[in-house]
Design a protein around this motif. Structure first.
Motif, mmCIF file in Angstrom:
data_model
loop_
_atom_site.group_PDB
_atom_site.id
_atom_site.type_symbol
_atom_site.label_atom_id
_atom_site.label_comp_id
_atom_site.label_asym_id
_atom_site.label_seq_id
_atom_site.Cartn_x
_atom_site.Cartn_y
_atom_site.Cartn_z
ATOM 1 N N GLU A 228 0.933 -1.198 0.020
ATOM 2 C CA GLU A 228 0.092 0.032 -0.067
ATOM 3 C C GLU A 228 0.839 1.382 0.025
ATOM 4 O O GLU A 228 0.611 2.231 -0.544
ATOM 5 C CB GLU A 228 -0.759 0.054 1.302
ATOM 6 C CG GLU A 228 -1.919 1.183 1.193
ATOM 7 C CD GLU A 228 -2.976 0.970 2.361
ATOM 8 O OE1 GLU A 228 -2.577 0.427 3.190
ATOM 9 O OE2 GLU A 228 -3.899 1.855 2.421
ATOM 10 N N SER A 231 2.628 1.669 -3.246
ATOM 11 C CA SER A 231 1.594 1.970 -4.328
ATOM 12 C C SER A 231 1.371 3.831 -4.261
ATOM 13 O O SER A 231 1.593 4.234 -5.526
ATOM 14 C CB SER A 231 0.292 1.506 -4.263
ATOM 15 O OG SER A 231 -0.660 1.861 -5.159
ATOM 16 N N GLN A 235 2.404 6.422 -7.144
ATOM 17 C CA GLN A 235 1.511 7.520 -7.655
ATOM 18 C C GLN A 235 1.857 8.688 -7.262
ATOM 19 O O GLN A 235 1.886 9.625 -8.579
ATOM 20 C CB GLN A 235 0.356 7.392 -6.497
ATOM 21 C CG GLN A 235 -0.744 8.264 -7.040
ATOM 22 C CD GLN A 235 -2.145 7.872 -6.249
ATOM 23 O OE1 GLN A 235 -2.049 7.248 -5.077
ATOM 24 N NE2 GLN A 235 -3.246 8.820 -6.631
#
Length: 554
Positions: A228, A231, A235
């Protein structure tokens, strides 16, 4: 009867037809009556009301979108910034400790380096975040903003919204009727919404001012080292890459851990890495003297700086030898009543903390075998650093008077910088005999890994603490005993133990000219001692008679 004369303006086609005139009158009366009916009035009122509501909703939506962009643009106006406002209340230390990387950071924050984004890498306390805040303070945060990372991504979502003055559409009135709570989409979706709005603001700002916006993300190593967190980091990196290509945004990331560099390097094409280290001896002594004068001026207001009794150069050099050129340590020393005593206390505290994290337990239980395996492998690397690193000047003088030992220690020239020992990443793995223990040590700030994959102690302070532990007489014995104990426990885990709860007898017999092997439990084949001796003797006599005997073997 005579007919009336026909005028030139009369309608010859319909005026002479009474049925046509009657039909037209009926139609006129229907439309007139329907338009004045209550149903028509209600329908017209409904249509007009719905049109006004629709128009007001469209107008409010357009105004809200424009208001969101206006608020985000206002967040980059010169003046108030949340992080900058907190640092300007009491931040005199940054005026005296000026790093050599500060001019480069100033030019980046001013937007003079479009087309790239930057990653600041270095141990904690080297002044990465301070340099960013100093650069923003010089331009009053004009076109720049900073956001602190957090392990909880929901908290980071709120911090990003505060830095950009963005509420993630949570204050939009239309959500009361049809839209679900935006938080149901997760922090990644909210960050993407903020990035979409920020892109529009960056385009406007670049067209208006001719330079890109600057957004800094401080301490990104606080993001969880999980899929998580990876990610979210990717991003942000994707936006940094695309905006750097367009020249509308310059992002700055700062981290203390090496895993962030490894993660960002995979997809980096426009990223530039800036490494920060401890200050040199000259810079450290100059900064320490300036901070000490400032601290004494606060305690003795009204006294000229030239009349303040500052410690001698020799005392400051001893403090530098103990703690190094870490800016956070120098600030702490400058505020202590006795700087040399505070430096010694800092070394003792670091030593106690180090032993609490990777302390050795020679006679440990198998429940803590994994912990002691990590501790023993870590001390193999720290022992190498402690023996290769420079020692204190006082210890060098004592070694000159003492007999020579087997360990060669380089002398420390007070006029030169203290250089921390280093090994390559590959050599560190061979010394530790493990590959998976280096990253936890880096996260714990025991070691530091630079951009060239060199491994070194995190600070001079930690090196001094490790040298004191390694210098103890029984350290090598404790380390060997701990490793031997780990080998013993691992050897026991690799062995298989067969336990027989009931004794048994193995009986060889011949039945029908064939050899028979029979295993009989003691409970079924118990024979008294006397009978057993007789049986054995008879068995011996039979066996002495050759193949014709009974052949019973117990």
């Amino acid at each position: 009867m005579p007919q009336p004369p026909v005028g030139p303006s009369d309608d010859l086609g319909t005026g002479s037809n009474p049925s046509s005139r009657r039909k037209k009158a009926d139609e006129d009366s229907f439309w007139y009556s329907w338009s004045h009916s209550p149903s028509f009035q209600a329908a017209l009122t409904t249509i007009v009301g719905l049109g006004m509501v629709f128009g007001a909703g469209v107008g409010y939506l357009e105004w809200y979108k424009a208001h969101v962009l206006h608020r985000m643009e206002r967040a980059f106006d010169p003046g108030y910034d949340p992080a900058l406002e907190l640092s300007t209340i009491h931040s005199p230390d940054s005026d005296h400790i000026r790093r050599q990387e500060q001019p480069l950071i100033d030019s980046i924050v001013r937007g003079e380096h479009a087309g790239q984004y930057y990653l600041l890498v270095g141990p904690k306390g080297t002044g990465k975040g301070t340099m960013i805040l100093d650069a923003m303070r010089k331009i009053s945060a004009d076109g720049a903003s900073v956001c602190e990372a957090h392990p909880d991504l929901e908290v980071f979502r709120l911090r990003l919204g505060k830095a950009l003055d963005f509420d993630y559409f949570e204050d939009w009135q239309g959500s009361l009727f049809s839209r679900a709570d935006p938080r149901q989409g997760g922090p990644a979706l909210d960050v993407e919404r903020a990035m979409n709005k920020l892109e529009k603001v960056a385009l406007r700002y670049t067209r208006k001012h001719g330079r890109p916006l600057v957004v800094a993300f401080n301490n990104i190593h606080l993001f969880p080292n999980t899929p998580e967190g990876h990610s979210l980091l990717h991003q942000l990196q994707q936006r940094a890459e695309s905006w750097a290509e367009g020249g509308i945004m310059t992002m700055i990331f700062s981290t203390d851990d090496f895993w962030c560099l490894e993660m960002l390097r995979k997809n980096a094409s426009r990223m530039r890495v800036i490494s920060t280290y401890d200050l040199s001896a000259t810079e450290s002594l100059r900064a320490l003297r300036g901070l000490r004068q400032q601290s004494l001026s606060i305690l003795h207001p009204g006294t000229p700086v030239s009349e303040l009794q500052v410690e001698s150069e020799e005392v400051m050099r001893k403090c530098y030898e103990l703690v190094g050129g870490r800016t956070s340590y120098l600030v702490r020393l400058s505020k202590a009543p006795d700087m040399l005593e505070e430096a010694t206390r800092m070394v003792e505290t670091e030593k106690a903390w180090l032993q609490s994290q990777i302390g050795l337990i020679p006679e440990h239980d198998d429940d803590v075998m994994d912990e002691q395996k990590w501790a023993s492998c870590s001390w193999l690397l720290l022992r190498h650093f402690a023996r290769q690193g420079p020692v204190l000047h006082s210890e060098v003088e004592e070694d000159d008077r003492a007999p020579d030992d087997d360990v060669e220690r380089p002398e420390v020239d007070l006029r030169e910088d203290i250089v921390l020992p280093k090994v390559s990443y590959e050599e560190a793995r061979r010394i530790m005999t493990r590959t998976d223990f280096i990253e936890p040590l880096d996260h714990l700030h025991v070691i530091a890994i630079d951009t060239r994959h060199n491994v070194r102690p995190d600070s001079v302070l930690l090196l001094r603490a490790a040298q004191q532990v390694v210098a103890e007489e029984d350290f090598d014995d404790m380390l060997d005993q701990t490793r031997d104990r780990v080998d013993q426990i691992e050897g026991l885990h690799r062995q298989s133990e067969l336990t027989v709860k009931e004794p048994f007898r193995v009986v060889f017999d011949r039945k029908g000219g064939k050899s028979v092997l029979e295993v009989v439990g003691l409970g079924e084949s118990f024979v008294p001692a006397e009978d057993e001796e007789e049986g054995l003797s008879s068995l011996g006599g039979a066996s002495g008679g050759g193949d014709e005997g009974d052949g019973r073997l117990v």
